[in-house]
Design an enzyme around this catalytic site. Sequence first.
Site, mmCIF file in Angstrom:
data_model
loop_
_atom_site.group_PDB
_atom_site.id
_atom_site.type_symbol
_atom_site.label_atom_id
_atom_site.label_comp_id
_atom_site.label_asym_id
_atom_site.label_seq_id
_atom_site.Cartn_x
_atom_site.Cartn_y
_atom_site.Cartn_z
ATOM 1 N N GLY A 14 6.530 15.813 62.754
ATOM 2 C CA GLY A 14 6.589 17.272 62.712
ATOM 3 C C GLY A 14 5.649 17.864 61.690
ATOM 4 O O GLY A 14 5.068 17.155 60.865
ATOM 5 N N GLN A 47 4.463 21.423 55.309
ATOM 6 C CA GLN A 47 4.162 22.727 54.697
ATOM 7 C C GLN A 47 2.683 22.802 54.342
ATOM 8 O O GLN A 47 2.134 21.843 53.784
ATOM 9 C CB GLN A 47 4.931 22.880 53.382
ATOM 10 C CG GLN A 47 6.412 23.050 53.510
ATOM 11 C CD GLN A 47 7.056 22.833 52.144
ATOM 12 O OE1 GLN A 47 7.517 21.740 51.850
ATOM 13 N NE2 GLN A 47 7.065 23.860 51.317
ATOM 14 N N ARG A 94 13.358 13.893 41.112
ATOM 15 C CA ARG A 94 12.449 14.733 40.309
ATOM 16 C C ARG A 94 13.164 15.223 39.056
ATOM 17 O O ARG A 94 12.601 15.214 37.959
ATOM 18 C CB ARG A 94 11.967 15.928 41.156
ATOM 19 C CG ARG A 94 10.969 15.506 42.219
ATOM 20 C CD ARG A 94 10.654 16.607 43.222
ATOM 21 N NE ARG A 94 9.616 16.166 44.153
ATOM 22 C CZ ARG A 94 9.414 16.655 45.357
ATOM 23 N NH1 ARG A 94 10.194 17.622 45.822
ATOM 24 N NH2 ARG A 94 8.435 16.198 46.121
ATOM 25 N N HIS A 100 17.864 21.029 50.819
ATOM 26 C CA HIS A 100 16.584 20.476 50.377
ATOM 27 C C HIS A 100 15.573 21.597 50.606
ATOM 28 O O HIS A 100 14.882 21.646 51.614
ATOM 29 C CB HIS A 100 16.216 19.221 51.170
ATOM 30 C CG HIS A 100 14.814 18.753 50.877
ATOM 31 N ND1 HIS A 100 14.402 18.379 49.623
ATOM 32 C CD2 HIS A 100 13.721 18.639 51.677
ATOM 33 C CE1 HIS A 100 13.118 18.046 49.662
ATOM 34 N NE2 HIS A 100 12.679 18.207 50.889
HETATM 35 P P1 NAD Z 1 1.694 15.092 59.163
HETATM 36 O O1 NAD Z 1 1.181 16.315 59.840
HETATM 37 O O2 NAD Z 1 0.778 14.304 58.297
HETATM 38 O O3 NAD Z 1 2.303 14.090 60.237
HETATM 39 C C1 NAD Z 1 3.199 14.501 61.218
HETATM 40 C C2 NAD Z 1 3.094 13.505 62.368
HETATM 41 O O4 NAD Z 1 4.107 13.819 63.312
HETATM 42 C C3 NAD Z 1 1.750 13.560 63.099
HETATM 43 O O5 NAD Z 1 1.158 12.277 63.114
HETATM 44 C C4 NAD Z 1 2.124 14.026 64.494
HETATM 45 O O6 NAD Z 1 1.293 13.491 65.504
HETATM 46 C C5 NAD Z 1 3.562 13.535 64.602
HETATM 47 N N1 NAD Z 1 4.345 14.242 65.620
HETATM 48 C C6 NAD Z 1 4.473 15.577 65.786
HETATM 49 N N2 NAD Z 1 5.275 15.835 66.813
HETATM 50 C C7 NAD Z 1 5.671 14.644 67.321
HETATM 51 C C8 NAD Z 1 6.501 14.266 68.396
HETATM 52 N N3 NAD Z 1 7.120 15.173 69.164
HETATM 53 N N4 NAD Z 1 6.700 12.958 68.623
HETATM 54 C C9 NAD Z 1 6.110 12.021 67.845
HETATM 55 N N5 NAD Z 1 5.289 12.323 66.811
HETATM 56 C C10 NAD Z 1 5.075 13.627 66.554
HETATM 57 O O7 NAD Z 1 2.975 15.571 58.308
HETATM 58 P P2 NAD Z 1 3.649 14.776 57.106
HETATM 59 O O8 NAD Z 1 3.028 15.219 55.825
HETATM 60 O O9 NAD Z 1 3.672 13.344 57.439
HETATM 61 O O10 NAD Z 1 5.131 15.383 57.116
HETATM 62 C C11 NAD Z 1 6.049 15.034 58.136
HETATM 63 C C12 NAD Z 1 7.369 15.786 57.924
HETATM 64 O O11 NAD Z 1 8.014 15.292 56.730
HETATM 65 C C13 NAD Z 1 7.194 17.300 57.679
HETATM 66 O O12 NAD Z 1 8.188 18.020 58.374
HETATM 67 C C14 NAD Z 1 7.356 17.441 56.185
HETATM 68 O O13 NAD Z 1 7.729 18.745 55.802
HETATM 69 C C15 NAD Z 1 8.446 16.418 55.947
HETATM 70 N N6 NAD Z 1 8.642 16.008 54.553
HETATM 71 C C16 NAD Z 1 9.918 15.879 54.148
HETATM 72 C C17 NAD Z 1 10.204 15.502 52.864
HETATM 73 C C18 NAD Z 1 11.647 15.388 52.429
HETATM 74 O O14 NAD Z 1 11.951 15.273 51.238
HETATM 75 N N7 NAD Z 1 12.583 15.403 53.364
HETATM 76 C C19 NAD Z 1 9.157 15.247 51.955
HETATM 77 C C20 NAD Z 1 7.846 15.358 52.401
HETATM 78 C C21 NAD Z 1 7.591 15.748 53.718
#
Ligand code: NAD
Length: 315
Positions: A77, A80, A151, A175
Amino acid sequence: MKVAIIGIGTVGAAVATAVKNTGLVHEIVLFDRDNLRSRAAAEDLGHAVAFSWDVKITAVNNYRGIRGCEIVIIAAGANQKPGQTRTDLLAANASVIADIIPRVMANVDSKNVKIIVVTNPLDVMVMLAQKISKLPAARVIGTGTMLDSARLRTILSRQLSVSPQSINAYVLGEHGDSSFVNWTSVSVGAIPLDDFCRQTKSPLSCAARATIERRVQNAAYEIIQGRGATWDGIAGAVADLLRCIINDECRIMTVSTVMGAGRDSVAISLPRIVGANGVVTTLNPKMDRTENAKLRRTTKIIRDNFVRLQKSYKA
Ligand code: NAD
């Protein structure tokens, strides 16, 4: 243990490395809708295996490849962009979860599987994943405020000159921007924070505590400003959660999981005992009046966002 990671972007790839490094899994399956990306990640990480213990790392181009996985980690997904809040990702990432979960459920053993949700906005995504999967709430686990709590412990550790491992301190609630520090329950070793500060002559004023709380809330924004995304901290959190589940460690972690029923249900981070079957028990920490008010506020924010999401789906 065979584990799947769905979404091999910045976070998914870092999580794959951290999971490999636990030494607790024999196979990691990577799936991304961008198959080129997941194949490249599997290839690259596969080369690192030659320098560690043997783990099979495969990229799959359909969900049949996750058959036999006992734990599925969802890191797919949008992330940010500078200036965006996690809530800004709500609609886009709800579609991602709605796309992924039915496909996952069609290929795993629903009696046993645990789903770990990383995608933001985390708590609402946990609610959605649990609703769609129909799994018991205990087995749909969001990393919640594990990262925020880490953190907090890191900042306190530097301030108090004591290892973060000796600090019990939790960030609770969303979160996200409405999270809060449960100062009332902070202890260092078994010593309440105020006593510790007195004994070590390292006072922590109300103003200092407010600054620490703000730094914890803003940590992701600052990291995103500097390096475009966050990945190391969350990868550490996922690996730790995985270790706790696989080893049935029954450690206390501030994970997010759905509690309550019907209109009262909400996924929120509270201290929880986590073991082989996911969340075992939710604990109610001691909180003062201000913290209780913050808990009510953050609960309402998550619930309202979920209701808003459901309305937009019906519209
Ligand atoms: P990114 O854009 O680098 O990677 C997202 C990946 O998801 C991409 O490779 C994309 O192709 C894939 N994707 C999108 N839709 C898909 C689907 N329907 N099926 C399969 N794959 C799909 O983003 P990122 O930096 O890796 O972040 C990913 C998520 O993690 C974000 O929502 C981000 O906010 C979240 N995140 C959460 C935390 C936490 O503490 N929970 C911390 C950091 C990031």
